[in-house]
Design a protein around this motif. Structure first.
Motif, PDB file in Angstrom:
ATOM      1  N   SER A  69      12.819  55.172  54.596  1.00  7.21           N
ATOM      2  CA  SER A  69      13.747  54.266  55.052  1.00  7.21           C
ATOM      3  C   SER A  69      13.772  53.171  53.901  1.00  7.21           C
ATOM      4  O   SER A  69      12.639  52.718  53.496  1.00  7.21           O
ATOM      5  CB  SER A  69      13.334  53.680  56.241  1.00  7.21           C
ATOM      6  N   LEU A  70      15.201  52.784  53.719  1.00  8.33           N
ATOM      7  CA  LEU A  70      15.497  51.936  52.649  1.00  8.33           C
ATOM      8  C   LEU A  70      15.990  50.512  53.427  1.00  8.33           C
ATOM      9  O   LEU A  70      15.595  49.493  52.776  1.00  8.33           O
ATOM     10  CB  LEU A  70      16.604  52.235  51.892  1.00  8.33           C
ATOM     11  N   ASP A  71      16.714  50.804  54.519  1.00 11.40           N
ATOM     12  CA  ASP A  71      17.363  49.259  55.061  1.00 11.40           C
ATOM     13  C   ASP A  71      17.726  49.547  56.387  1.00 11.40           C
ATOM     14  O   ASP A  71      18.005  50.919  56.928  1.00 11.40           O
ATOM     15  CB  ASP A  71      18.342  48.892  54.185  1.00 11.40           C
ATOM     16  N   MET A  72      17.889  48.562  56.933  1.00 13.80           N
ATOM     17  CA  MET A  72      18.755  48.608  58.341  1.00 13.80           C
ATOM     18  C   MET A  72      20.001  47.749  58.241  1.00 13.80           C
ATOM     19  O   MET A  72      19.754  46.384  57.760  1.00 13.80           O
ATOM     20  CB  MET A  72      17.829  48.561  59.822  1.00 13.80           C
ATOM     21  N   MET A  73      20.993  47.828  58.926  1.00  8.87           N
ATOM     22  CA  MET A  73      22.054  46.921  58.931  1.00  8.87           C
ATOM     23  C   MET A  73      22.556  46.891  60.219  1.00  8.87           C
ATOM     24  O   MET A  73      22.848  47.795  60.951  1.00  8.87           O
ATOM     25  CB  MET A  73      23.192  47.481  57.898  1.00  8.87           C
ATOM     26  N   GLY A  74      23.217  45.690  60.708  1.00 15.41           N
ATOM     27  CA  GLY A  74      23.805  45.424  61.974  1.00 15.41           C
ATOM     28  C   GLY A  74      25.216  44.835  61.828  1.00 15.41           C
ATOM     29  O   GLY A  74      25.952  44.790  60.706  1.00 15.41           O
ATOM     30  N   PRO A  75      25.889  44.302  62.944  1.00 16.68           N
ATOM     31  CA  PRO A  75      27.158  43.661  62.769  1.00 16.68           C
ATOM     32  C   PRO A  75      27.483  42.824  61.810  1.00 16.68           C
ATOM     33  O   PRO A  75      26.781  41.953  61.479  1.00 16.68           O
ATOM     34  CB  PRO A  75      27.152  43.195  64.249  1.00 16.68           C
TER      35      PRO A  75
END
Length: 224
Positions: A69-75
């Motif tokens: 996993s590298l990253d998580m992004m949201g709105p």
């Protein structure tokens, strides 16, 4: 935000109003269900995306076949913008962690508009330069900042994506180690010290931030 209005954040925060209007006019809304893959690492990419709703995970496959996993992004997050300049293979796989609504802008549509309005090309070139400097800064942080600083910054980012200051992160220490490019043992030792100091606490099989001000201080290299 109107139906096809791109977020005024990240890559587009410094764009001219005319460029923002052009990109928004070309945007089309798409939806993803939980677990659905938007695109996979290595496939040809030719679109910029903006997240209106939901969360996305960015991951790669290691040489031994493990998913990292590298990253998580949201709105409000924008990604894939490099394809507006140079379509090519995607560097990561993007998967919906929940129901998602996205806006998509295709390279060919942007190119057609630039042919009719060449002045917009100058804006795009300037944005590309800013993005390159940002990527260079991230690389410097990964190479030169100590693990506690990198980990503090990543926890602040991930809890913001997950829903705010009090949001819990259901991530294992191995997953956090992947996010910051460190060993699980090193991350475990750092988290253990932070728990003793009351900076974080255990929550839902993961952790939650207990003292955000303290974590912000740890994330500031000038405080080290």
């Amino acid at each position: 935000m109107s139906l096809h209005s791109l977020p005024d954040s990240g890559f587009l925060s410094a764009a001219s109003d005319e460029l923002k209007r052009m990109l928004s006019a070309q945007a089309a809304e798409i939806t993803l269900t939980e677990g659905e893959v938007l695109f996979e690492q290595g496939i040809l990419g030719e679109s910029l995306y903006a997240i209106l709703e939901g969360q996305l995970e960015f991951s790669i496959l290691a040489a031994d076949g493990r998913k990292l996993s590298l990253d998580m992004m949201g709105p409000g997050a924008i990604f894939g913008e490099i394809t507006l300049f140079d379509p090519g293979p995607r560097t990561a796989t993007v998967t919906a962690l929940a129901h998602c609504r996205l806006l998509r802008v295709r390279h060919k549509d942007v190119l057609n508009n630039i042919r009719h309005n060449p002045d917009l090309a100058e804006d795009l070139i300037r944005l590309a330069g800013q993005r390159m400097r940002w990527m260079g800064r991230l690389l410097n942080e990964q190479v030169f900042l100590p693990l506690p600083t990198r980990l503090a910054r990543k926890l602040l980012h991930l809890t913001e994506v997950a829903g705010g200051d009090g949001a819990a992160l259901a991530l294992s220490q191995s997953e956090l180690a992947e996010f910051v490019g460190a060993t699980r043992e090193a991350v475990s030792k750092t988290l253990s010290a932070w728990r003793k100091d009351g900076v974080i606490t255990a929550a839902r099989g993961g952790l939650a931030i207990r003292d955000r001000d303290a974590l912000l201080a740890l994330a500031d290299p000038e405080a080290i």
